[in-house]
Design a protein around this motif. Structure first.
Motif, PDB file in Angstrom:
ATOM      1  N   GLU A  77     -24.065 -14.111  -7.773  1.00 33.76           N
ATOM      2  CA  GLU A  77     -23.693 -13.303  -6.622  1.00 33.76           C
ATOM      3  C   GLU A  77     -22.199 -12.999  -6.562  1.00 33.76           C
ATOM      4  N   ASP A  78     -21.403 -13.607  -7.416  1.00 31.82           N
ATOM      5  CA  ASP A  78     -19.962 -13.372  -7.419  1.00 31.82           C
ATOM      6  C   ASP A  78     -19.640 -12.023  -8.074  1.00 31.82           C
ATOM      7  N   ARG A  79     -18.519 -11.436  -7.658  1.00 31.81           N
ATOM      8  CA  ARG A  79     -18.019 -10.205  -8.264  1.00 31.81           C
ATOM      9  C   ARG A  79     -16.555 -10.417  -8.634  1.00 31.81           C
ATOM     10  N   VAL A  80     -16.170  -9.937  -9.834  1.00 26.62           N
ATOM     11  CA  VAL A  80     -14.831 -10.217 -10.353  1.00 26.62           C
ATOM     12  C   VAL A  80     -14.152  -8.927 -10.786  1.00 26.62           C
ATOM     13  N   SER A  81     -12.921  -8.755 -10.344  1.00 29.94           N
ATOM     14  CA  SER A  81     -12.049  -7.689 -10.810  1.00 29.94           C
ATOM     15  C   SER A  81     -11.094  -8.282 -11.845  1.00 29.94           C
ATOM     16  N   VAL A  82     -11.097  -7.724 -13.049  1.00 29.67           N
ATOM     17  CA  VAL A  82     -10.345  -8.299 -14.172  1.00 29.67           C
ATOM     18  C   VAL A  82      -9.075  -7.502 -14.422  1.00 29.67           C
ATOM     19  N   LYS A  83      -7.980  -8.216 -14.605  1.00 29.37           N
ATOM     20  CA  LYS A  83      -6.699  -7.594 -14.947  1.00 29.37           C
ATOM     21  C   LYS A  83      -6.886  -6.549 -16.044  1.00 29.37           C
ATOM     22  N   PRO A  84      -6.355  -5.346 -15.869  1.00 28.72           N
ATOM     23  CA  PRO A  84      -6.624  -4.269 -16.835  1.00 28.72           C
ATOM     24  C   PRO A  84      -6.370  -4.650 -18.285  1.00 28.72           C
ATOM     25  N   HIS A  85      -5.240  -5.316 -18.558  1.00 29.61           N
ATOM     26  CA  HIS A  85      -4.887  -5.610 -19.939  1.00 29.61           C
ATOM     27  C   HIS A  85      -5.676  -6.775 -20.519  1.00 29.61           C
ATOM     28  N   ALA A  86      -6.551  -7.377 -19.709  1.00 30.58           N
ATOM     29  CA  ALA A  86      -7.421  -8.439 -20.209  1.00 30.58           C
ATOM     30  C   ALA A  86      -8.830  -7.931 -20.500  1.00 30.58           C
ATOM     31  N   ASP A 128     -17.770  -5.421 -12.885  1.00 31.54           N
ATOM     32  CA  ASP A 128     -17.935  -5.412 -11.431  1.00 31.54           C
ATOM     33  C   ASP A 128     -17.004  -4.417 -10.753  1.00 31.54           C
ATOM     34  N   TYR A 129     -15.752  -4.354 -11.200  1.00 31.19           N
ATOM     35  CA  TYR A 129     -14.772  -3.452 -10.607  1.00 31.19           C
ATOM     36  C   TYR A 129     -14.005  -2.739 -11.707  1.00 31.19           C
ATOM     37  N   SER A 130     -13.864  -1.437 -11.559  1.00 27.30           N
ATOM     38  CA  SER A 130     -12.992  -0.699 -12.468  1.00 27.30           C
ATOM     39  C   SER A 130     -11.544  -1.053 -12.144  1.00 27.30           C
ATOM     40  N   THR A 131     -10.768  -1.312 -13.180  1.00 27.97           N
ATOM     41  CA  THR A 131      -9.343  -1.566 -12.998  1.00 27.97           C
ATOM     42  C   THR A 131      -8.576  -0.732 -14.019  1.00 27.97           C
ATOM     43  N   GLY A 132      -7.275  -0.718 -13.893  1.00 35.85           N
ATOM     44  CA  GLY A 132      -6.474   0.074 -14.818  1.00 35.85           C
ATOM     45  C   GLY A 132      -5.196   0.549 -14.165  1.00 35.85           C
ATOM     46  N   SER A 133      -5.297   0.904 -12.891  1.00 37.70           N
ATOM     47  CA  SER A 133      -4.109   1.283 -12.154  1.00 37.70           C
ATOM     48  C   SER A 133      -3.570   0.040 -11.460  1.00 37.70           C
ATOM     49  N   VAL A 134      -2.331  -0.305 -11.738  1.00 39.66           N
ATOM     50  CA  VAL A 134      -1.768  -1.581 -11.302  1.00 39.66           C
ATOM     51  C   VAL A 134      -1.848  -1.712  -9.783  1.00 39.66           C
ATOM     52  N   GLY A 135      -2.384  -2.832  -9.324  1.00 39.00           N
ATOM     53  CA  GLY A 135      -2.494  -3.122  -7.905  1.00 39.00           C
ATOM     54  C   GLY A 135      -3.829  -2.755  -7.298  1.00 39.00           C
ATOM     55  N   ILE A 136      -4.490  -1.715  -7.804  1.00 37.11           N
ATOM     56  CA  ILE A 136      -5.751  -1.275  -7.212  1.00 37.11           C
ATOM     57  C   ILE A 136      -6.864  -2.270  -7.518  1.00 37.11           C
ATOM     58  N   GLY A 137      -6.915  -2.770  -8.744  1.00 35.69           N
ATOM     59  CA  GLY A 137      -7.926  -3.760  -9.085  1.00 35.69           C
ATOM     60  C   GLY A 137      -7.768  -5.040  -8.302  1.00 35.69           C
ATOM     61  N   ALA A 138      -6.527  -5.392  -7.981  1.00 35.05           N
ATOM     62  CA  ALA A 138      -6.288  -6.613  -7.223  1.00 35.05           C
ATOM     63  C   ALA A 138      -6.883  -6.529  -5.828  1.00 35.05           C
ATOM     64  N   PRO A 523      -0.662  15.424   5.670  1.00 37.62           N
ATOM     65  CA  PRO A 523       0.581  15.226   4.913  1.00 37.62           C
ATOM     66  C   PRO A 523       0.614  13.924   4.128  1.00 37.62           C
ATOM     67  N   PHE A 524      -0.246  12.962   4.485  1.00 38.74           N
ATOM     68  CA  PHE A 524      -0.229  11.669   3.810  1.00 38.74           C
ATOM     69  C   PHE A 524      -1.291  11.551   2.717  1.00 38.74           C
ATOM     70  N   VAL A 525      -2.004  12.651   2.461  1.00 36.49           N
ATOM     71  CA  VAL A 525      -2.967  12.632   1.353  1.00 36.49           C
ATOM     72  C   VAL A 525      -2.253  12.340   0.039  1.00 36.49           C
ATOM     73  N   GLY A 526      -1.049  12.894  -0.117  1.00 35.96           N
ATOM     74  CA  GLY A 526      -0.294  12.626  -1.343  1.00 35.96           C
ATOM     75  C   GLY A 526       0.000  11.153  -1.529  1.00 35.96           C
ATOM     76  N   ARG A 527       0.288  10.455  -0.440  1.00 36.18           N
ATOM     77  CA  ARG A 527       0.552   9.021  -0.522  1.00 36.18           C
ATOM     78  C   ARG A 527      -0.693   8.258  -0.959  1.00 36.18           C
ATOM     79  N   ALA A 528      -1.841   8.708  -0.525  1.00 37.66           N
ATOM     80  CA  ALA A 528      -3.093   8.008  -0.832  1.00 37.66           C
ATOM     81  C   ALA A 528      -3.757   8.514  -2.106  1.00 37.66           C
ATOM     82  N   LEU A 529      -3.178   9.535  -2.740  1.00 36.88           N
ATOM     83  CA  LEU A 529      -3.869  10.258  -3.798  1.00 36.88           C
ATOM     84  C   LEU A 529      -4.317   9.376  -4.953  1.00 36.88           C
ATOM     85  N   GLU A 530      -3.413   8.578  -5.493  1.00 32.21           N
ATOM     86  CA  GLU A 530      -3.761   7.849  -6.723  1.00 32.21           C
ATOM     87  C   GLU A 530      -4.889   6.839  -6.498  1.00 32.21           C
TER      88      GLU A 530
END
Length: 770
Positions: A77-86, A128-138, A523-530
């Motif tokens: 039942e656990d879900r894990v987000s893995v550091k992109p470079h791992a 379980d989780y897509s990662t790759g963009s720093v901070g988002i996977g965390a 106006p804040f869509v750009g901030r949230a875009l990535e």
């Protein structure tokens, strides 16, 4: 907070594994992860000559953390987000668990093969989780925890409560999005959340100086997290107990990161000379150690001690989130260990062969499995059985109606229509409304969600009293319960879109579709875009509503006037961008967007709305099915000239009154086209040229060749978003829009300043007419 169900005990762990077998598995994981990258770079044909890469050093520092977790602690039942470079470590583990076929081990970063970073939607093995963009996977497991709890509290057959785990590099703690998530008040109540930080003290370019662990730990504790530290391994701790040991501990504790990394690469004689400094007891201690004992002891950090890691994992308390700081070595056990430039370094063929000998592997047959009768094979089989889970079959979301009962009359803005939409949805399609969950970053009332909030309530981990419930002057009632349908976050747009992505992934992760809608000031869509874009890439399906938008928000001035968002909508994959001008158009397009959520082949949507009230009679009160079909295809004729037009005015969104006014001045030989989605029209244009799969019939409906005429396009945004329409019939086109920062003012003054007023439209049309 009363009634807050914060205790989230996971399934009890089994007895501690045989550490001898676990260390053998650890060595094999290290070997496989290194070999996966080696094959991609040194063995597989490289036709382009461009370096493939793959991060052998970053993977090595994670091997012990992940081996202890997967082969001792994880449950199904656990879900894990893995550091992109791992990612090579994850694929190596999945291979040992029987979840990845051997040929894929040779496909890292190849077309159709293993992705560079873990991907739920593209990798062939479980992620379980897509990662790759720093901070988002965390942060993804935080939002995943809330999404799972939302299902549970709404009695939507949520899976058993498991831990939501993030494995992240220490450099990810530099990301502001990480701290925005940690600081959100709800997060402190998520006891299922566990972060494990790979504290290897190296970034892409260098050894990071002065990592202030104490400061980081204090920030987590201040946010209500449990903080655990795994700094030293048992071998090093045993040395601390010997004469001179306290000096050794002080010396290592006080040593700059750069010096420690440098001494990792020192031969025994140099280490024996440089380590003690002027500490006599320490000098005596190191003189008594054999070369291998000295080097092994000095590098024995807790993040590579399987027994210490298991103890830390089992020390987690489940009444609040937990972070484990595990000290590791980047490039652990590899020839590039500790080197300041090892981030992108690759082992040579000779070094790879030496590593094979060191780890008991065969460089010529790198994918050899464990002997079936070995303790290692038994351990991996037991882990595979413990982690086995059936992926749920996605449930079909409720059917979304094509109409609601409202008559759109008088003057109405699209933001007003948006707020009324939810009241109508509850009345006319309650089964759809039950699956809708709205999210906003402290802008719910100012984006017209007040009526919906009064009906659906605010979602909360526990029930909270509304102290203004009996205040007759309070219009929006802030009643917080676990059954609420709106989630209110703090002012952090990245949190909003992170949560939207996970709410929009419950259909594929848990088989239960939700219909998430997030509101944000445009106006804040750009901030949230990535992070928003990354959530779509990871399979989340949601609706993002940017409102209010453009310079039509005239009194707010240039700081709050979005300009480029129409172009963002056109360019975002996996998403359809809409900018309706009228309330009926908003209703139809929003219902259609809801029908695309929570299903295979579905997709996300972005709406750009306005607070400018517009006369709904400009459409002639046409609610026909023909007009609805055109609205959903991208646009419709608002006015046609009696004969072939001399000029065509094309507008989108809040500026349509200016186009109608200009057409009245220009006379009868003007076509006026109302665009609802520049995105869909651009897809149709590409499809006409043979690129992409899309129906191009809408182009003939709006701009038939026998009515071809010069075009003036107008929108409250950058003009290039509609400029492509001139190529439909290869006619002259003048694009009008916002090209520079504005200022506060009356709407008429602001429109005139940006040259999107009726007079400018008339002038542009006359110039084209010659």
């Amino acid at each position: 907070m009363s009634g807050s169900p914060t205790a989230t005990q996971p399934s009890p762990p089994p007895a501690a594994p045989d550490l001898t077998a676990l260390r053998a598995v650890e060595r094999r994981v290290l070997w496989l992860a290194t070999a996966i990258v080696h094959h991609a770079n040194r063995v597989r044909e490289n036709r382009s000559g461009v370096k493939v890469g793959g991060h052998q050093a970053s993977s090595a520092s994670m091997v012990s953390l992940m081996t202890a977790l997967w082969f001792s602690e994880l449950r199904a039942e656990d879900r894990v987000s893995v550091k992109p470079h791992a990612s090579p470590v994850l694929h190596a583990i999945n291979y040992l668990l029987g979840l990845l076929d051997q040929p894929y081990l040779e496909s890292l970063r190849g077309f159709g093969g293993l992705q560079s970073y873990p991907s739920r939607t593209k990798d062939p093995d479980p992620v379980d989780y897509s990662t790759g963009s720093v901070g988002i996977g965390a942060t993804a497991p935080i939002w995943g925890a809330i999404a799972r709890r939302y299902l549970e509290y709404h009695r939507l057959e949520a899976p058993p409560m498991g831990r939501q785990i993030a494995l992240l590099g220490d450099a990810e703690l530099d990301e502001g999005a990480v701290w925005e998530a940690i600081a959100d008040p709800w997060v402190a109540h998520l006891g299922e959340v566990l972060w494990v930080v790979d504290l290897n003290r190296q970034s892409l370019d260098r050894v990071v100086p002065d990592i202030a662990f104490g400061r980081l730990a204090g920030m987590f504790e201040a946010a209500g997290w449990q903080v655990l530290t795994v700094k030293y391994g048992r071998r090093l701790e045993a040395l601390f107990e010997r004469p001179g040991g306290p000096e050794l501990r002080d010396r290592i504790d006080e040593m700059p990161n750069e010096e420690y990394q440098r001494l990792l690469r020192a031969p025994p004689d140099e280490l024996r000379e440089r380590l003690p400094g002027d500490r006599r007891e320490l000098a005596k201690l190191v003189s008594e150690l054999e070369d291998d004992e000295l080097r092994a002891g000095f590098r024995d950090l807790g993040g590579h001690d399987l027994g210490k890691l298991i103890e830390a994992y089992r020390a987690v308390e489940h009444d609040r989130p937990t972070v484990v700081f595990a000290y590791t070595i980047k490039g652990w056990s590899l020839p590039i260990e500790g080197h300041p430039e090892n981030h992108s370094a690759l082992l040579t063929v000779e070094q790879f062969a030496e590593l094979a000998e060191q780890l008991g592997a065969d460089a010529d047959h790198p994918w050899a499995p464990f002997d079936a009768a070995s303790p290692e094979a038994e351990l991996t089989a037991a882990a595979a059985a413990a982690l086995a889970r059936e992926e749920p079959e996605p449930r079909e979301p409720p059917a979304v109606p094509v109409h609601l009962g409202r008559k759109h009359r008088g003057r109405e803005s699209t933001q007003q229509a948006f707020g009324r939409f939810f009241v109508d949805l509850v009345h006319d399609a309650p089964q759809v409304a039950e699956r809708v969950v709205t999210v906003s970053p402290d802008v719910a009332s100012s984006t017209n969600l007040g009526g919906w909030i009064n009906k659906a309530g605010i979602w909360s981990v526990g029930e909270r009293r509304d102290w203004f419930e009996d205040d007759s002057q309070t219009l929006v009632h802030w009643h917080e319960t676990p059954s609420g349908g709106h989630i209110e976050l703090g002012i952090a747009e990245t949190n909003l879109v992170g949560l939207l992505g996970e709410l929009g992934a419950t259909w594929s992760r848990y088989g239960q579709p939700l219909l998430p809608i997030g509101t944000i000031y445009d106006p804040f869509v750009g901030r949230a875009l990535e992070p928003w874009s990354f959530g779509i890439y990871a399979g989340g399906q949601s609706i993002l509503v940017g409102t209010p938008s453009g310079v039509s928000l005239a009194p707010e001035g240039g700081a709050h006037q979005s300009i480029v968002t129409p172009s963002i909508g056109i360019g975002q994959p996996g998403c359809t961008a809409w900018e309706p001008a009228f309330g009926q158009d908003l209703e139809w397009t929003l219902l259609h967007a809801l029908s695309q959520l929570g299903r295979r082949g579905g997709g996300s949507a972005y709406f750009r709305l306005s607070t400018r009230p517009i006369d709904q009679g400009l459409t002639g009160a046409d609610t026909s099915e023909e007009r609805r079909n055109l609205v959903l295809a991208g646009g419709y004729p608002l006015r046609r000239a009696r004969a072939a037009p001399g000029v065509t005015l094309v507008g989108m969104g809040a500026v349509m009154p200016e186009l109608v006014e200009a057409a009245e001045v220009l006379g009868d030989d003007v076509d006026v086209i109302c665009v609802t989605s520049a995105d869909l029209l651009f897809r149709a244009l590409r499809a006409r040229s043979g690129f992409g799969e899309h129906d191009d019939a809408i182009l003939d409906e709006l701009l038939p060749r026998d009515r071809a005429a010069p075009i003036v396009t107008v929108l409250d945004g950058d003009p290039h978003a509609l400029a492509f329409l001139g190529t439909v019939n290869e006619v002259p086109l003048t694009p009008l829009g916002v090209t520079h920062f504005g200022q506060s003012g009356d709407l008429a003054d602001v429109y005139r300043h940006h040259e999107i007023d009726a007079e400018t439209v008339v002038g542009a049309a006359l110039d084209l007419l010659g």
